[in-house]
Design an enzyme around this catalytic site. Structure first.
Site, short mmCIF file in Angstrom:
data_model
loop_
_atom_site.label_atom_id
_atom_site.label_comp_id
_atom_site.label_asym_id
_atom_site.label_seq_id
_atom_site.Cartn_x
_atom_site.Cartn_y
_atom_site.Cartn_z
N GLY A 139 28.91 0.37 11.22
CA GLY A 139 29.55 -0.54 9.77
C GLY A 139 28.89 0.12 8.84
O GLY A 139 29.15 0.27 7.92
N THR A 140 27.46 0.78 9.18
CA THR A 140 26.71 0.75 8.05
C THR A 140 27.56 2.44 7.31
O THR A 140 27.35 2.30 6.20
CB THR A 140 25.77 1.63 8.64
OG1 THR A 140 24.72 0.35 8.77
CG2 THR A 140 24.32 2.36 7.19
N ASN A 150 27.13 -12.47 7.24
CA ASN A 150 26.39 -12.27 8.92
C ASN A 150 25.01 -13.48 9.32
O ASN A 150 25.44 -13.35 10.31
CB ASN A 150 26.00 -10.45 9.05
CG ASN A 150 25.22 -9.80 7.66
OD1 ASN A 150 25.34 -10.03 6.64
ND2 ASN A 150 24.03 -10.32 7.81
N GLN A 189 31.58 -8.56 11.46
CA GLN A 189 31.23 -9.71 11.77
C GLN A 189 32.53 -10.56 12.28
O GLN A 189 32.97 -11.40 13.25
CB GLN A 189 30.41 -10.49 10.85
CG GLN A 189 28.87 -10.13 10.70
CD GLN A 189 27.83 -10.19 12.18
OE1 GLN A 189 28.86 -10.77 13.18
NE2 GLN A 189 27.19 -8.91 12.20
N ALA A 245 31.59 -0.95 16.25
CA ALA A 245 32.61 -1.91 17.11
C ALA A 245 31.37 -2.35 18.30
O ALA A 245 31.70 -3.24 19.75
CB ALA A 245 31.98 -0.08 18.46
N HIS A 246 30.04 -2.37 18.32
CA HIS A 246 28.65 -2.87 18.95
C HIS A 246 29.32 -4.23 18.24
O HIS A 246 28.22 -5.23 19.44
CB HIS A 246 27.46 -2.40 19.22
CG HIS A 246 26.50 -2.21 17.34
ND1 HIS A 246 26.19 -3.69 17.55
CD2 HIS A 246 27.66 -1.86 16.40
CE1 HIS A 246 25.37 -3.42 16.27
NE2 HIS A 246 26.00 -2.59 15.64
N THR A 299 31.65 17.00 15.09
CA THR A 299 32.65 16.83 15.84
C THR A 299 31.77 15.09 16.60
O THR A 299 31.66 14.58 16.12
CB THR A 299 31.70 17.38 17.38
OG1 THR A 299 31.56 18.72 16.90
CG2 THR A 299 32.46 17.13 18.07
N CYS A 356 18.57 -6.71 10.25
CA CYS A 356 17.33 -5.95 9.50
C CYS A 356 16.24 -6.57 8.80
O CYS A 356 15.82 -6.16 8.43
CB CYS A 356 18.47 -5.40 8.66
SG CYS A 356 20.21 -4.87 8.81
C1 LIG Z 1 28.42 -7.52 7.63
C2 LIG Z 1 27.91 -6.03 8.47
N1 LIG Z 1 27.93 -5.43 8.46
C3 LIG Z 1 27.78 -4.00 8.48
C4 LIG Z 1 26.83 -4.19 9.64
C5 LIG Z 1 26.54 -2.95 10.16
O1 LIG Z 1 26.58 -2.27 10.90
P1 LIG Z 1 25.63 -1.53 12.13
O2 LIG Z 1 25.27 -1.60 12.57
O3 LIG Z 1 26.89 -0.56 12.86
O4 LIG Z 1 25.45 -0.40 10.82
C6 LIG Z 1 26.19 -4.89 9.66
C7 LIG Z 1 25.51 -5.10 11.48
O5 LIG Z 1 24.63 -6.03 11.79
C8 LIG Z 1 26.88 -6.67 9.53
O6 LIG Z 1 26.81 -7.61 10.26
#
Ligand SMILES: Cc1ncc(COP(=O)(O)O)c(C=O)c1O
Length: 400
Positions: free
Chosen positions: A70-71, A150, A179, A200-201, A237, A324
């Site tokens: 996601g990041t 989140n 989310q 994915a997680h 890759t 975080c």
């Molecule tokens: C709303 C939201 N965006 C982005 C992220 C970041 O995702 P990742 O942990 O896969 O980098 C999160 C992770 O908690 C999230 O809740």
């Protein structure tokens, strides 16, 4: 066995996803860019993953860019759109309640001359679509508003925001659906977004893999240079096994979504009935337009981090909010943006239920949380009484 109520932080990998991944970590180990059979076999797996993820959100396979999560997807969307649009304008509109992967990225862009507008939200964490439109100027190139929050689970009116954004030419709309994806039906055409982030997680896939939907014809500048992977949008890759696991997990989550969401809503409300009956405990987030499995509470006077630790010791895994900021002294920017005082925000706790949560776990967690919150309240009250009793009296102070 501890009770896991932190599905918003991450979810257990689904067995089906692991089974689908294993061949690509063993015999089918080829590099999808290689022309030989090993490569072609990996390429087939990757192509199928593009197809599955695309199908789950109403997109085309070539509109899916696999990333490391996601990041990275948020970084690629925002930096990619900002740099590609710089010749046209420099204004980026977002909200005060985004995940740091968006909030910190736009602030970083601010150091390079982009003008960042962080829109306020209401008490429930919602941004007003009219406020989004009012912030648009001819220099606006990008709007980024998350689909669901989140920390408190509030769902944003993205389709209404899109309708406003579309009245103006040349503005890209991005939504962070990290989310939302496990629990809300996602159709990129209905949402009318240009860019959409997935991880994915959060839905039973592996960690370290995500995707960015990039609407066909949308110009974003790649953020890493190198090979031609992912149609020149993400060099390097590919994580074939990760993409395959993500695709299987998303397909399964999408298929079960309605049933899971209904069950989670019922379980979440059962937990809420118990916890919100405790003195001074309030719900944070929207009362109805909220993720089905997410219950965020504010208990003023309590320390959220201490509460998380006490719950953990008692066998329930929760979080103060975003993973975080957990454990840090930082107060939730989401709750403060929603109008909560620092003291209130410090007393927050997030219970996030998920696919594996059972009714028995919810009942046990409700009883444990009641006991722990009550004990922490009593301890806080005793501490305050001691503090009051040992406070220097005005006379003593004057004489000192
Ligand atoms: C709303 C939201 N965006 C982005 C992220 C970041 O995702 P990742 O942990 O896969 O980098 C999160 C992770 O908690 C999230 O809740």
């Amino acid at each position: 066995m501890p009770i896991y109520l932190d599905h918003a932080a991450t979810t257990p990998l689904r067995r089906e996803a692991l089974d689908a991944m294993l061949p690509f970590l063993t015999e089918q180990f080829g590099n999808p860019s290689s022309v030989h059979g090993f490569g072609r076999s990996a390429r087939d797996g990757l192509d199928e993953a593009h197809e599955k993820v695309a199908r789950a959100i109403g997109a085309q396979p070539r509109e899916i860019v696999f990333t490391s999560g996601g990041t990275e997807s948020n970084n690629l969307a925002l930096k990619g759109a900002a740099w590609a649009g710089k010749a046209r304008g420099h204004r980026i509109i977002t909200t005060a309640v985004e995940h740091h992967a968006v909030g910190h990225t736009v602030r970083y862009l601010g150091k390079f001359g982009f003008e960042i507008v962080e829109l306020p939200v209401d008490r429930y964490g919602r941004v007003d679509p009219d406020a989004v439109e009012a912030a648009i100027t001819p220099k606006t190139i990008l709007v980024s508003v998350m689909l669901a929050n989140n920390e408190v689970g509030t769902i944003q009116p993205i389709a209404e925001i899109a309708a406003r954004v579309r009245r103006h030419r040349g503005i890209l709309l991005h939504t962070d659906a990290v989310q939302a994806a496990p629990y809300l039906a996602i159709d990129v055409a209905e949402l009318d977004v240009d860019l959409l982030t997935l991880a994915a997680h959060k839905f039973g896939g592996p960690k370290g893999v995500g995707a960015l939907y990039v609407r066909g014809g949308t110009n974003i500048l790649a953020q890493q240079q190198g090979g031609a992977q992912e149609r020149y949008r993400r060099a390097g890759t590919e994580n074939v096994a990760g993409a395959v696991g993500m695709a299987v997990a998303l397909e399964l989550a999408a298929g079960e979504r309605d049933v899971t969401a209904a069950r989670l809503t019922r379980q979440r409300d059962a937990l809420a009935r118990v916890l919100l009956a405790l003195p001074d405990v309030q719900l944070s987030g929207h009362p109805t337009d909220r993720l089905p499995g997410l219950l965020s509470i504010v208990a003023p006077g309590l320390d959220g981090n201490a509460l998380t630790m006490a719950l953990d010791l008692a066998g329930v895994a929760t979080s103060t909010g975003s993973a975080c900021v957990s454990g840090s002294a930082e107060v939730s920017h989401v709750l403060t943006a929603m109008g909560y005082s620092e003291e209130e925000a410090r007393g927050s706790q997030r219970f996030s239920l998920g696919r594996t949560t059972t009714d028995e776990e919810v009942a046990a967690a409700a009883a444990i949380a009641t006991r722990v919150i009550t004990a922490q309240r009593d301890a806080a009250a005793r501490l305050e009484a001691v503090r009051q009793a040992t406070l220097p009296r005005p006379m003593e102070t004057a004489g000192a």
